[in-house]
Enzyme design. Structure first.
Site, short mmCIF file in Angstrom:
data_model
loop_
_atom_site.label_atom_id
_atom_site.label_comp_id
_atom_site.label_asym_id
_atom_site.label_seq_id
_atom_site.Cartn_x
_atom_site.Cartn_y
_atom_site.Cartn_z
N ARG A 84 46.29 36.53 36.43
CA ARG A 84 45.27 35.49 36.58
C ARG A 84 45.45 34.80 37.91
O ARG A 84 46.52 34.28 38.21
CB ARG A 84 45.36 34.47 35.44
N SER A 103 39.01 33.70 25.08
CA SER A 103 39.51 32.34 24.89
C SER A 103 38.69 31.62 23.83
O SER A 103 37.46 31.69 23.84
CB SER A 103 39.45 31.56 26.20
N LYS A 127 45.79 24.23 33.58
CA LYS A 127 44.37 24.40 33.27
C LYS A 127 43.82 23.06 32.81
O LYS A 127 43.57 22.84 31.61
CB LYS A 127 44.17 25.48 32.20
#
Length: 219
Positions: free
Chosen positions: A41, A109, A141
């Site tokens: 990521r 998610s 995040k």
């Protein structure tokens, strides 16, 4: 043919947190310490940079440790990765499955009941696992919300399992609380900071794996 996917200790990479070490360097050490799956990521990388990073991580992974690409279906297909993980703002899961074919791993998610209901309404086999997030608020995040808490993770994981979908938990997970998270019944935990920022990523992964193994034996 689909490769085995073991999400027990699922490392999600963060290029900035790994620095000054390279992501492949941190991944190699973490896998040596017991990481069972890796998701590449990097939200700031261009597609070309993400492809190069994905291929560099692939080169350090041993057989049996799957590699998933975050968001970028095109990069996953070009690199021949094992799968893709998409968020609520990315391409729809059904479209991603159609692009990937039946053998790839597809994760989505999920932040609440409504997100999970959408996943479970899809044809069986569309989504393999849901990432329940965040367990707790996390600086990696900040837009992910205040957190489900352990009870929220437990409830969503049970619903996912009843619908035939595996569940992992992400967001604020560390060696100090991984046992509590594993006890909710999830199939694994995703870790970012606790490994990417660790002075010794292999030792950090070993500590997490020891906690998770103890909890899985206790089930």
């Amino acid at each position: 043919m689909r490769r085995a996917f073991d999400p027990t200790l699922y490392l999600v990479t963060d290029t900035l947190l790994c620095a000054p070490r390279s992501v492949p360097e941190v991944v190699a050490a973490a896998v040596a310490g017991g990481v069972t799956a890796v998701q590449v990521r990097d939200k700031t990388a261009s597609r070309r940079e993400l492809l190069a990073l994905t291929r560099a991580v692939q080169r350090v992974l041993p057989d049996g440790v799957a590699l998933v690409v975050n968001d970028a279906v095109d990069v996953a297909l070009i690199a021949g990765a094992d799968g893709v993980h998409v968020g609520q703002d990315d391409l729809p899961a059904a479209e991603v499955r159609a692009l990937l074919g039946p053998d790839a791993v597809l994760g989505v998610s999920v932040g609440d009941d409504a997100d999970l209901a959408e996943v479970l309404a899809l044809p069986p086999g569309t989504v393999d696992l849901v990432g329940l997030s965040p367990v707790w608020a996390t600086p990696t995040k900040p837009d992910a919300g205040s957190g489900l808490g352990l009870d929220g993770v437990r409830a969503l994981a049970a619903r996912a399992h009843a619908g035939g979908v595996a569940a992992v938990a992400i967001g604020g997970v560390s060696a100090a609380n991984a046992g509590q998270v594993a006890a909710t019944g999830v199939d694994g935990v995703c870790v970012v900071s606790d490994i990417c920022t660790a002075p010794d990523p292999a030792a950090a992964a070993r500590a997490l794996r020891a906690v998770l193994t103890q909890e899985l034996i206790a089930r």
